[in-house]
Design a protein around this motif. Structure first.
Motif, PDB file in Angstrom:
ATOM      1  N   ALA A 145       0.837  -1.203   0.000  1.00 13.29           N
ATOM      2  CA  ALA A 145       0.000   0.000   0.000  1.00 13.29           C
ATOM      3  C   ALA A 145       0.871   1.253   0.000  1.00 13.29           C
ATOM      4  O   ALA A 145       0.566   2.239  -0.684  1.00 13.29           O
ATOM      5  CB  ALA A 145      -0.927  -0.015   1.215  1.00 13.29           C
ATOM      6  N   HIS A 146       1.955   1.222   0.763  1.00 12.80           N
ATOM      7  CA  HIS A 146       2.875   2.361   0.803  1.00 12.80           C
ATOM      8  C   HIS A 146       3.495   2.605  -0.575  1.00 12.80           C
ATOM      9  O   HIS A 146       3.779   3.750  -0.956  1.00 12.80           O
ATOM     10  CB  HIS A 146       3.976   2.112   1.839  1.00 12.80           C
ATOM     11  N   ALA A 147       3.686   1.522  -1.334  1.00 15.70           N
ATOM     12  CA  ALA A 147       4.253   1.650  -2.686  1.00 15.70           C
ATOM     13  C   ALA A 147       3.202   2.068  -3.709  1.00 15.70           C
ATOM     14  O   ALA A 147       3.540   2.289  -4.872  1.00 15.70           O
ATOM     15  CB  ALA A 147       4.890   0.328  -3.106  1.00 15.70           C
ATOM     16  N   PHE A 253       1.787  -9.169 -16.033  1.00 11.20           N
ATOM     17  CA  PHE A 253       1.691 -10.607 -16.257  1.00 11.20           C
ATOM     18  C   PHE A 253       2.832 -11.265 -15.482  1.00 11.20           C
ATOM     19  O   PHE A 253       4.008 -11.032 -15.779  1.00 11.20           O
ATOM     20  CB  PHE A 253       1.796 -10.926 -17.744  1.00 11.20           C
ATOM     21  N   VAL A 254       2.475 -12.052 -14.476  1.00 17.48           N
ATOM     22  CA  VAL A 254       3.470 -12.718 -13.634  1.00 17.48           C
ATOM     23  C   VAL A 254       3.365 -14.215 -13.894  1.00 17.48           C
ATOM     24  O   VAL A 254       2.319 -14.821 -13.669  1.00 17.48           O
ATOM     25  CB  VAL A 254       3.242 -12.429 -12.146  1.00 17.48           C
ATOM     26  N   ARG A 304       4.068  -5.423 -18.668  1.00 15.87           N
ATOM     27  CA  ARG A 304       5.171  -5.736 -17.743  1.00 15.87           C
ATOM     28  C   ARG A 304       5.088  -7.208 -17.367  1.00 15.87           C
ATOM     29  O   ARG A 304       4.083  -7.664 -16.809  1.00 15.87           O
ATOM     30  CB  ARG A 304       5.112  -4.853 -16.496  1.00 15.87           C
ATOM     31  N   THR A 305       6.145  -7.936 -17.672  1.00 23.89           N
ATOM     32  CA  THR A 305       6.161  -9.382 -17.468  1.00 23.89           C
ATOM     33  C   THR A 305       7.258  -9.751 -16.486  1.00 23.89           C
ATOM     34  O   THR A 305       8.398  -9.293 -16.615  1.00 23.89           O
ATOM     35  CB  THR A 305       6.394 -10.122 -18.798  1.00 23.89           C
ATOM     36  N   ASP A 361       5.745  -3.798  -7.390  1.00 19.06           N
ATOM     37  CA  ASP A 361       7.045  -3.189  -7.652  1.00 19.06           C
ATOM     38  C   ASP A 361       7.245  -3.057  -9.158  1.00 19.06           C
ATOM     39  O   ASP A 361       7.636  -4.008  -9.839  1.00 19.06           O
ATOM     40  CB  ASP A 361       8.157  -4.041  -7.030  1.00 19.06           C
ATOM     41  N   ALA A 362       6.979  -1.875  -9.684  1.00 23.30           N
ATOM     42  CA  ALA A 362       7.049  -1.647 -11.132  1.00 23.30           C
ATOM     43  C   ALA A 362       8.458  -1.775 -11.679  1.00 23.30           C
ATOM     44  O   ALA A 362       8.650  -1.886 -12.898  1.00 23.30           O
ATOM     45  CB  ALA A 362       6.484  -0.263 -11.461  1.00 23.30           C
ATOM     46  N   LYS A 363       9.464  -1.761 -10.797  1.00 21.97           N
ATOM     47  CA  LYS A 363      10.844  -1.898 -11.250  1.00 21.97           C
ATOM     48  C   LYS A 363      11.203  -3.348 -11.561  1.00 21.97           C
ATOM     49  O   LYS A 363      12.226  -3.605 -12.215  1.00 21.97           O
ATOM     50  CB  LYS A 363      11.801  -1.337 -10.196  1.00 21.97           C
ATOM     51  N   LEU A 364      10.386  -4.285 -11.067  1.00 26.72           N
ATOM     52  CA  LEU A 364      10.666  -5.693 -11.321  1.00 26.72           C
ATOM     53  C   LEU A 364      10.119  -6.085 -12.686  1.00 26.72           C
ATOM     54  O   LEU A 364       8.955  -5.862 -12.995  1.00 26.72           O
ATOM     55  CB  LEU A 364      10.018  -6.586 -10.259  1.00 26.72           C
TER      56      LEU A 364
END
Length: 451
Positions: A145-147, A253-254, A304-305, A361-364
């Motif tokens: 939530a903080h992110a 997509f994970v 984002r995959t 985490d959009a950086k992942l």
């Protein structure tokens, strides 16, 4: 006999109370070392009934007491056996109070009071586990939530498996709406039929993210039929789902993946996500995972995959620990072969947290190694497991033994694999692991952790 356990959560009493009311709460709180399954979660904390299944088709029915219910402050369940399946529990006394006390600074003291004639040590271990789970789950959701993560609609394949069951429960208790993509006619409002080869165009309508876990088990003899099932269940279904996700406006997509991509013998140094394909000699599983991950990327640059390269998942509910536990409990455990083969593992709850992080985490992106920071060799794992279960581990297993069950290739790819993998991306991101070391993970999983 009355037993109490309390802890403080940094969340308001209404939010903590609501957590307990959501689908999946009982799954998150049920200790994994107990031979129990959730048959039915109570539809209401006021007057619903939860049903647990024990071996031998026995049923434990815990009925919530409407006369003792107080919104955001208290609910009570009592064991009320019914029928022949509940007959063995007639002699058991069980009354469980859940109390929620609001603090002046917005925190909540959660207090459990259990009145029972069951062994005191078992009840205390259960309550300790519940409070550890709650604290860790709330901390994980608060980090998200903080992110900036808001409640999402998340489609999940493989939802009935070991990882899928835990992940769906975690997400739904956190306020997300989970849609289970199933390969049978839907039987619940949260299910949608999924044809892996030809997914319907509207399958992902309204979904923000997809978590793709489905795939045939790799465990077994690597016959031509088994190899085909492993490959076919992963590559084309993943490609079709990724492409549909991109066309449906899904943002993330994970996909499940595996550290098998690094081969069965990774060499003297730990490998991280930067290790190129071909760093180690290719084998069947490495080739499968390479194709699998390329299929996951079929959604293109606009999606984002994240590919979760998973190590050996540890939980008494399934996988390797479920196989080893009865052997070690009977005093028949021991190291496998020389015991020097390295073992990159991950606890089930830590794996759930990694999938969760992939959502917020959009950086992942790309491959992410889902393993604990501290790998162990087989001899050390054997020693710690035996100590946790308070049993000797003096009967070594010959290296040739797995060939009887798995065949030569299966033994080499699975039982005797020597893999030292580093979760470099997660460490660089400052990821919080619940249990970094094998001692802590096994103590948590088997209820021997010290509070």
């Amino acid at each position: 006999m009355m037993i109490e356990r309390s802890s403080v959560l940094q969340a308001s009493s209404p939010s903590v109370f609501q957590w307990f009311s959501r689908p999946g709460a009982i799954h998150r709180l049920l200790p994994p070392w107990l031979p129990v399954t959730v048959i039915e979660q109570a539809a209401s904390l006021r007057d619903g009934t939860a049903v647990l299944g024990f071996p031998g088709a026995l049923r434990w029915r815990a009925r919530h007491q409407g006369s003792e219910f107080a919104q955001d402050r208290k609910f009570v369940d009592r064991l009320e056996p019914e029928g022949l399946r509940g007959l063995p529990f007639k002699a058991v006394r069980w009354r469980h109070e859940h109390l929620f006390e609001a603090g002046a600074s917005g925190e909540t003291t959660l207090r459990d009071r259990v009145e029972s004639n069951l062994p005191k040590t078992q009840i205390r271990s259960m309550l300790d586990y519940r409070h550890r789970q709650l604290a860790a789950d709330f901390a994980a959701h608060q980090r998200a939530a903080h992110a900036g993560l808001q409640p999402q609609v998340i489609a999940v394949t493989g939802s009935s498996g070991l990882v899928g069951t835990a992940l769906c429960a975690f997400l739904s208790t956190g306020g997300h709406r989970v849609i289970k993509l199933v390969r049978h006619a839907p039987t619940a409002a949260d299910e949608r039929f999924w044809d892996p080869d030809h997914p319907a165009q509207g399958l992902l309508e309204g979904c923000d993210a997809v978590i793709h876990l489905a795939g045939a088990s790799i465990f077994g003899r690597f016959t031509p039929e088994h190899r085909q099932a492993v490959l076919r269940s992963r590559v084309e279904p993943t490609r079709a789902l990724a492409q549909l996700a991109a066309h449906s406006g899904v943002s993330t997509f994970v996909s499940a993946s595996a550290i098998g991509i690094y081969g069965t013998s990774t060499g003297p140094d730990a490998l991280d996500e930067s290790a190129a394909e071909g760093t180690v000699p290719a084998d069947f599983l490495a080739e499968v995972v390479q194709q699998w991950e390329r299929a996951a990327g079929a959604g293109g640059a606009g999606l984002r995959t994240v590919c979760i390269r998973t190590g050996v998942v540890l939980s008494p509910r399934g996988g390797m620990l479920a196989v080893l536990r009865p052997l070690f409990t009977a005093g028949l455990g021991g190291k496998l072969g020389s015991g020097s083969q390295r073992f990159s593992w991950i606890g089930l709850d830590d794996l759930v947290d990694i999938y969760h992080r992939a959502l917020w985490d959009a950086k992942l992106s790309g491959p992410v190694n889902a393993v604990a920071p501290y790998a162990v060799d087989n001899a050390e794992f054997t020693k710690v497991l035996a100590e946790t279960l308070k049993r000797p581990a003096i009967i070594p297993v010959p290296a040739a033994a797995p060939k009887v069950l798995l065949g030569s290739e299966g033994a080499r790819l699975l039982a005797l694999a020597d893999q030292w993998i580093s979760p470099r991306k997660l460490l660089d991101a400052g990821h919080n692991f619940r249990n970094e070391r094998i001692e802590a993970e096994l103590a948590h999983s088997f209820g021997t952790a010290k509070v």
